[in-house]
Design a protein around this motif. Structure first.
Motif, PDB file in Angstrom:
ATOM      1  N   GLY A 141       0.970  -0.915   0.013  1.00 16.94           N
ATOM      2  CA  GLY A 141       0.233  -0.371   0.012  1.00 16.94           C
ATOM      3  C   GLY A 141       0.935   0.967   0.226  1.00 16.94           C
ATOM      4  O   GLY A 141       1.432   1.533   0.915  1.00 16.94           O
ATOM      5  N   SER A 142       0.825   2.291  -1.000  1.00 14.81           N
ATOM      6  CA  SER A 142       1.480   3.051  -0.778  1.00 14.81           C
ATOM      7  C   SER A 142       0.334   4.862   0.048  1.00 14.81           C
ATOM      8  O   SER A 142      -0.706   4.628  -0.263  1.00 14.81           O
ATOM      9  CB  SER A 142       0.991   3.825  -2.542  1.00 14.81           C
ATOM     10  N   VAL A 143       1.502   5.194   0.529  1.00 18.88           N
ATOM     11  CA  VAL A 143       1.308   6.215   1.939  1.00 18.88           C
ATOM     12  C   VAL A 143       1.028   7.160   1.992  1.00 18.88           C
ATOM     13  O   VAL A 143       1.909   7.619   0.985  1.00 18.88           O
ATOM     14  CB  VAL A 143       1.290   5.262   3.328  1.00 18.88           C
ATOM     15  N   PRO A 144       0.648   8.285   2.266  1.00 18.00           N
ATOM     16  CA  PRO A 144       0.778  10.156   2.411  1.00 18.00           C
ATOM     17  C   PRO A 144       1.826  10.373   3.387  1.00 18.00           C
ATOM     18  O   PRO A 144       1.925  11.153   3.943  1.00 18.00           O
ATOM     19  CB  PRO A 144      -1.147  10.131   2.287  1.00 18.00           C
ATOM     20  N   VAL A 150      -0.525   9.824  -1.934  1.00 19.98           N
ATOM     21  CA  VAL A 150       0.147   8.757  -2.181  1.00 19.98           C
ATOM     22  C   VAL A 150       0.705   8.360  -3.720  1.00 19.98           C
ATOM     23  O   VAL A 150       1.205   7.452  -4.276  1.00 19.98           O
ATOM     24  CB  VAL A 150      -1.296   7.965  -1.645  1.00 19.98           C
ATOM     25  N   LEU A 151       0.071   9.277  -4.527  1.00 20.20           N
ATOM     26  CA  LEU A 151      -0.088   8.457  -6.467  1.00 20.20           C
ATOM     27  C   LEU A 151       1.610   8.955  -6.436  1.00 20.20           C
ATOM     28  O   LEU A 151       2.058   8.400  -8.150  1.00 20.20           O
ATOM     29  CB  LEU A 151      -0.864   9.287  -6.955  1.00 20.20           C
ATOM     30  N   ALA A 152       2.115  10.287  -6.251  1.00 16.40           N
ATOM     31  CA  ALA A 152       3.310  10.809  -6.368  1.00 16.40           C
ATOM     32  C   ALA A 152       4.372   9.368  -5.071  1.00 16.40           C
ATOM     33  O   ALA A 152       4.837   8.933  -6.314  1.00 16.40           O
ATOM     34  CB  ALA A 152       3.844  11.508  -5.461  1.00 16.40           C
ATOM     35  N   ASN A 153       3.873   8.902  -4.163  1.00 12.21           N
ATOM     36  CA  ASN A 153       4.733   7.582  -3.538  1.00 12.21           C
ATOM     37  C   ASN A 153       4.253   6.458  -4.611  1.00 12.21           C
ATOM     38  O   ASN A 153       5.207   4.835  -5.161  1.00 12.21           O
ATOM     39  CB  ASN A 153       4.114   7.060  -2.766  1.00 12.21           C
ATOM     40  N   LEU A 154       3.511   6.162  -5.287  1.00  9.11           N
ATOM     41  CA  LEU A 154       3.204   4.672  -5.412  1.00  9.11           C
ATOM     42  C   LEU A 154       4.272   5.145  -7.299  1.00  9.11           C
ATOM     43  O   LEU A 154       4.537   3.802  -7.626  1.00  9.11           O
ATOM     44  CB  LEU A 154       1.833   4.670  -6.417  1.00  9.11           C
ATOM     45  N   ASP A 176       5.460   1.620 -14.193  1.00 10.90           N
ATOM     46  CA  ASP A 176       5.222   2.926 -14.704  1.00 10.90           C
ATOM     47  C   ASP A 176       4.074   3.297 -14.468  1.00 10.90           C
ATOM     48  O   ASP A 176       3.069   1.677 -13.951  1.00 10.90           O
ATOM     49  CB  ASP A 176       5.752   3.884 -15.314  1.00 10.90           C
ATOM     50  N   LEU A 177       3.063   4.121 -13.362  1.00 13.30           N
ATOM     51  CA  LEU A 177       1.031   4.324 -13.427  1.00 13.30           C
ATOM     52  C   LEU A 177       0.651   3.660 -15.251  1.00 13.30           C
ATOM     53  O   LEU A 177      -0.482   3.052 -14.367  1.00 13.30           O
ATOM     54  CB  LEU A 177       0.779   5.879 -13.358  1.00 13.30           C
ATOM     55  N   ALA A 178       1.096   4.128 -16.047  1.00 14.37           N
ATOM     56  CA  ALA A 178       0.812   3.518 -17.512  1.00 14.37           C
ATOM     57  C   ALA A 178       0.694   1.612 -17.752  1.00 14.37           C
ATOM     58  O   ALA A 178      -0.548   1.317 -17.794  1.00 14.37           O
ATOM     59  CB  ALA A 178       1.484   3.893 -18.559  1.00 14.37           C
ATOM     60  N   HIS A 179       1.688   1.034 -16.640  1.00 16.68           N
ATOM     61  CA  HIS A 179       1.456  -0.466 -16.550  1.00 16.68           C
ATOM     62  C   HIS A 179       0.644  -1.064 -15.261  1.00 16.68           C
ATOM     63  O   HIS A 179       0.918  -1.824 -15.146  1.00 16.68           O
ATOM     64  CB  HIS A 179       3.099  -0.842 -16.890  1.00 16.68           C
ATOM     65  N   VAL A 205      -5.831   7.967   3.496  1.00 17.29           N
ATOM     66  CA  VAL A 205      -6.186   7.392   1.346  1.00 17.29           C
ATOM     67  C   VAL A 205      -4.720   6.410   1.285  1.00 17.29           C
ATOM     68  O   VAL A 205      -3.347   6.525   2.106  1.00 17.29           O
ATOM     69  CB  VAL A 205      -6.090   8.432   0.808  1.00 17.29           C
ATOM     70  N   GLU A 206      -5.600   4.947   0.766  1.00 21.10           N
ATOM     71  CA  GLU A 206      -4.327   4.327   0.844  1.00 21.10           C
ATOM     72  C   GLU A 206      -4.778   3.681  -0.589  1.00 21.10           C
ATOM     73  O   GLU A 206      -5.599   2.926  -0.873  1.00 21.10           O
ATOM     74  CB  GLU A 206      -3.665   3.839   1.799  1.00 21.10           C
ATOM     75  N   ILE A 207      -3.566   3.726  -1.535  1.00 19.95           N
ATOM     76  CA  ILE A 207      -3.483   2.498  -2.946  1.00 19.95           C
ATOM     77  C   ILE A 207      -2.885   1.593  -2.804  1.00 19.95           C
ATOM     78  O   ILE A 207      -1.498   1.436  -3.262  1.00 19.95           O
ATOM     79  CB  ILE A 207      -3.725   3.495  -3.870  1.00 19.95           C
TER      80      ILE A 207
END
Length: 157
Positions: free
Chosen positions: A33-36, A56-60, A70-73, A123-125
């Protein structure tokens, strides 16, 4: 190769696919999980789920880069938001939608929860991603060795 599937007999999803199929033999990364948290282990955007989603998205993206992706994959995510309010979940989803994750579009579940592991975390992803053939694995080992993981808050113990 990633094949995104939207089932024609189901209600069309707004910006994600019902399923993602990955060919056998493809390297996959299963991300924690990516966290803030910032690099010092402090919550970013306290009280602000939209700002936390951005962090979270920057960390992801950093996690993905470390494993050669990367995000696209990204083929699948679970997006956890501390809220029972559809408007709050929708605001977080808007951040996800504009992040580059919806390029696929990936398969995703948006979940309202009572709490997450760190005090103040909203938030977590979690994510699963394809690691393209050109992706490098060595970055993950050096990155994980040089950055100690922050201790979770008492509520996650």
């Amino acid at each position: 190769m990633i094949r995104r599937v939207t089932v024609p007999t189901l209600c069309p999803p707004p910006v994600y696919s019902h399923a993602s199929v990955v060919e056998a033999g493809t390297r996959l990364a299963f991300l924690a999980g990516s966290v803030p948290l910032d690099a010092d282990g402090k919550i970013v955007g306290e009280g602000d789920p939209v700002r936390q989603a951005e962090q979270v998205l920057a960390n992801l993206a950093e996690q993905l880069s470390a494993v050669g992706s990367d995000l696209a994959h990204v083929v699948s995510t679970d997006v956890y938001v501390v809220s029972g309010e559809p408007a709050v979940l929708s605001a977080v989803w808007d951040v996800v939608e504009t992040s580059g994750l919806s390029i696929g579009p990936h398969s995703s579940t948006l979940i309202g929860v009572a709490c997450l592991g760190y005090t103040g975390q909203l938030v977590e992803i979690t994510a699963t991603a394809v690691v393209p053939e050109s992706g490098a694995e060595s970055g993950a080992e050096s990155a994980s060795a040089s950055v100690p993981a922050p201790e979770p808050g008492p509520e996650s113990a």
